[in-house]
Design a protein around this motif. Sequence first.
Motif, mmCIF file in Angstrom:
data_model
loop_
_atom_site.group_PDB
_atom_site.id
_atom_site.type_symbol
_atom_site.label_atom_id
_atom_site.label_comp_id
_atom_site.label_asym_id
_atom_site.label_seq_id
_atom_site.Cartn_x
_atom_site.Cartn_y
_atom_site.Cartn_z
ATOM 1 N N SER A 164 0.837 -1.205 0.000
ATOM 2 C CA SER A 164 0.000 0.000 0.000
ATOM 3 C C SER A 164 0.873 1.256 0.000
ATOM 4 O O SER A 164 1.863 1.334 -0.729
ATOM 5 C CB SER A 164 -0.955 -0.051 1.202
ATOM 6 O OG SER A 164 -1.885 0.986 1.170
ATOM 7 N N LYS A 207 -3.070 6.483 4.998
ATOM 8 C CA LYS A 207 -4.444 6.222 4.569
ATOM 9 C C LYS A 207 -5.024 7.400 3.796
ATOM 10 O O LYS A 207 -5.734 7.212 2.796
ATOM 11 C CB LYS A 207 -5.313 5.901 5.783
ATOM 12 C CG LYS A 207 -4.969 4.568 6.445
ATOM 13 C CD LYS A 207 -5.877 4.281 7.629
ATOM 14 C CE LYS A 207 -5.522 2.956 8.285
ATOM 15 N NZ LYS A 207 -6.384 2.660 9.449
ATOM 16 N N ARG A 210 -3.419 7.382 0.360
ATOM 17 C CA ARG A 210 -4.000 6.319 -0.456
ATOM 18 C C ARG A 210 -5.393 6.699 -0.937
ATOM 19 O O ARG A 210 -5.753 6.468 -2.110
ATOM 20 C CB ARG A 210 -4.051 5.030 0.356
ATOM 21 C CG ARG A 210 -4.566 3.829 -0.430
ATOM 22 C CD ARG A 210 -4.518 2.585 0.428
ATOM 23 N NE ARG A 210 -5.427 2.681 1.565
ATOM 24 C CZ ARG A 210 -5.216 2.078 2.725
ATOM 25 N NH1 ARG A 210 -4.124 1.361 2.929
ATOM 26 N NH2 ARG A 210 -6.099 2.189 3.705
ATOM 27 N N LYS A 211 -6.183 7.296 -0.059
ATOM 28 C CA LYS A 211 -7.523 7.710 -0.440
ATOM 29 C C LYS A 211 -7.473 8.737 -1.563
ATOM 30 O O LYS A 211 -8.279 8.689 -2.510
ATOM 31 C CB LYS A 211 -8.252 8.291 0.769
ATOM 32 C CG LYS A 211 -9.689 8.705 0.505
ATOM 33 C CD LYS A 211 -10.364 9.207 1.776
ATOM 34 C CE LYS A 211 -11.805 9.628 1.522
ATOM 35 N NZ LYS A 211 -12.456 10.129 2.767
ATOM 36 N N ASP A 214 -6.574 6.846 -4.737
ATOM 37 C CA ASP A 214 -7.702 6.027 -5.182
ATOM 38 C C ASP A 214 -8.808 6.867 -5.820
ATOM 39 O O ASP A 214 -9.572 6.374 -6.654
ATOM 40 C CB ASP A 214 -8.280 5.238 -4.007
ATOM 41 C CG ASP A 214 -7.354 4.119 -3.542
ATOM 42 O OD1 ASP A 214 -6.446 3.745 -4.311
ATOM 43 O OD2 ASP A 214 -7.537 3.633 -2.408
ATOM 44 N N SER A 215 -8.895 8.125 -5.416
ATOM 45 C CA SER A 215 -9.916 9.004 -5.993
ATOM 46 C C SER A 215 -9.522 9.542 -7.351
ATOM 47 O O SER A 215 -10.316 10.207 -8.010
ATOM 48 C CB SER A 215 -10.188 10.177 -5.039
ATOM 49 O OG SER A 215 -9.104 11.096 -5.037
ATOM 50 N N LYS A 395 -9.849 7.443 -14.119
ATOM 51 C CA LYS A 395 -9.006 7.722 -12.957
ATOM 52 C C LYS A 395 -7.530 7.666 -13.325
ATOM 53 O O LYS A 395 -7.110 6.955 -14.243
ATOM 54 C CB LYS A 395 -9.301 6.726 -11.831
ATOM 55 C CG LYS A 395 -10.646 6.947 -11.159
ATOM 56 C CD LYS A 395 -10.780 6.083 -9.922
ATOM 57 C CE LYS A 395 -12.078 6.382 -9.183
ATOM 58 N NZ LYS A 395 -12.208 5.563 -7.946
ATOM 59 N N ARG A 397 -3.843 6.711 -13.541
ATOM 60 C CA ARG A 397 -3.027 5.507 -13.437
ATOM 61 C C ARG A 397 -1.669 5.785 -14.065
ATOM 62 O O ARG A 397 -1.505 6.718 -14.860
ATOM 63 C CB ARG A 397 -3.680 4.311 -14.150
ATOM 64 C CG ARG A 397 -4.990 3.852 -13.600
ATOM 65 C CD ARG A 397 -4.881 3.192 -12.258
ATOM 66 N NE ARG A 397 -4.065 1.977 -12.272
ATOM 67 C CZ ARG A 397 -3.959 1.143 -11.226
ATOM 68 N NH1 ARG A 397 -4.630 1.394 -10.100
ATOM 69 N NH2 ARG A 397 -3.203 0.061 -11.290
ATOM 70 N N SER A 531 3.841 6.696 -5.262
ATOM 71 C CA SER A 531 2.501 6.907 -5.796
ATOM 72 C C SER A 531 2.383 6.303 -7.191
ATOM 73 O O SER A 531 1.339 5.755 -7.565
ATOM 74 C CB SER A 531 2.171 8.397 -5.836
ATOM 75 O OG SER A 531 3.099 9.099 -6.645
ATOM 76 N N TYR A 534 2.209 2.515 -6.699
ATOM 77 C CA TYR A 534 0.902 2.159 -6.162
ATOM 78 C C TYR A 534 -0.165 2.160 -7.254
ATOM 79 O O TYR A 534 -1.072 1.318 -7.252
ATOM 80 C CB TYR A 534 0.516 3.131 -5.044
ATOM 81 C CG TYR A 534 -0.855 2.901 -4.467
ATOM 82 C CD1 TYR A 534 -1.105 1.822 -3.611
ATOM 83 C CD2 TYR A 534 -1.921 3.738 -4.788
ATOM 84 C CE1 TYR A 534 -2.373 1.596 -3.092
ATOM 85 C CE2 TYR A 534 -3.188 3.528 -4.272
ATOM 86 C CZ TYR A 534 -3.411 2.453 -3.428
ATOM 87 O OH TYR A 534 -4.665 2.234 -2.917
ATOM 88 N N LEU A 535 -0.038 3.066 -8.209
ATOM 89 C CA LEU A 535 -1.017 3.169 -9.293
ATOM 90 C C LEU A 535 -0.545 2.499 -10.583
ATOM 91 O O LEU A 535 -0.996 2.861 -11.664
ATOM 92 C CB LEU A 535 -1.367 4.635 -9.552
ATOM 93 C CG LEU A 535 -2.173 5.334 -8.449
ATOM 94 C CD1 LEU A 535 -2.472 6.782 -8.837
ATOM 95 C CD2 LEU A 535 -3.476 4.601 -8.150
#
Length: 570
Positions: A164, A207, A210-211, A214-215, A395, A397, A531, A534-535
């Motif tokens: 994460s 967190k 990450r949020k 994710d958005s 989103k 990526r 980041s 993660y994506l």
Amino acid sequence: MNFAANCMKYGAKEQCHLCVTYACMGIHVHSVDMNLLPHIPRLHYSISHLYLRLTLEDPYRFFTWTVTYGTRSPLGVPQQVILINGQFPGPPIEGVTNDNILVNLINKIDEPLLITWNGIKQRRMSWQDGVLGTSCPIQPNSNWTYHFQLKDQIGTYTYFASTSMHRASGAFGALNVNQRSVIFVPYHKPDGDFTLLVSDWYKMGHKALRKRLDSGRALPLPDGLLINGASKGLAFTGEHGKFYRFRISNVGISTSINFRIQGHMMTLVEVEGSHTLEEVYELLDVHVGQSLTVLVTLKAPVKDYFIVASTRFTKPVLTTTAILHYKGSKTRPSRPLPIGPTYHIHWSMKQARTIRLNLTANAARPNPQGAFHYGTIPISQTLVLANARTKINGKLRYTVNRVSYVNPTTPLKLADWYNIPGVFDFKTIKNIPTPGPSILGTSVLDFALHEYVEFVFQNNERSIQSWHIDGTNAYVVGYGTGTWNVAMRKRYNYVDAVSRHTFQVYPMSWTSVLASLDNKGMWNVRSQIWSRRYLGQELYVRVWNNERSLYTEAEPPVNALYCGKAKRPL
């Protein structure tokens, strides 16, 4: 049943402080229950034979780490961080070449967790690499024991949480590997050692970060920089006339840094396990995930001096300081701070080309580093990896050759070992950039054991990249602007390029490395800018042959975790 499994089955693992085999977590010869030995099947050694086998093994170092949340104020504002044994950063590992390291990791945070050992090659043991492609995560309120060897390595390394966005809140630390007593290094023994972990830092916790990702939103510029978890007040003390080894690592998640010491020059001696030509620098760039070692002689007037780290290629420039304190000094450091570069891409690229391998020095083994004539070996395959920022399903990526990586629920290594279908294939990603839409997928490329591969990292974006390859080091033979093509090979350094595990790729530029894939396993190739990783900016390389042999690859450890489609064998 193998010997290690018997150790586990019959409860011997709690009875000693020396281990019998690489897979057994501990039969202790000095306190072993003699009544237990006859009841362990296939254990027919006499005690003298067993003792000889134990004494011939490389040393073992045991650690128990408990990972928890805690509150700290790195930038002056209380926030939740991730601690290891109550420490931020986590406790250092100080090892020696070929040491066996056992870390019992107890996960007391509320999310699954893995730790990866950045730059440790994990010879024959990709099972221990600590990434989701090789291991099931350690669930909350459970533990798992890593067991790996610092095989044929020296130098400055780090560890951090690979799951994460955890490493944005801590869970990182130093891993230093010293040479064996029979091995010489190309410089005198320093009078002292300092380890500096430089990191960018967000006031948002992992967190919240990450949020945000994710958005579909990119991360902003970090809020500041830290040295060993502190933004001010940290001091390193030395004596006039003596010289010290500074181990410097960039453990941040997004920004390159420039490092300098007011009024002092730095002699570079090692980069990620390679001894370098001893060039002298006033300031040095260290990119995300990279480590290096410098020697500094304290010969300035007795007073205090600023140690400075500042961000590269950012607006505004973030800066943090620590203090180099001369013993006996009563004079505080004076401003202005020594000036560092800000953008200056070509300056950084030119400096990178000056970092060269010391061909006559040995590394972890007694043979000279130049004995491996990497520039004369024919290239068997060329892999061109182009990173890109895109949108998929509306989103944000990040992709490699149009594929944005998605972790399957079953670790790739388990799927590969047990021939579990439907987890991955070798067709999802191409080995060169191709036109077409961006997609989500599980990218794995297949190579034969001992192939000699040219990795070209192509960056067509206006931000710097930092790439890492697990399981090996690679010779950084070329940097250049624009788009790479085969004619660029004429500009390669085929003689004394440095061998390392993490490589910067400048904006609108390329970096080329040569790697001998002599370590069988499943290996992560990833962006160190977290980041992006993660994506989706990562992939895996399978290094494989069809021989099942402990000489080339270990079997799954007896304590292996199973998840997804992988079930523990009966």
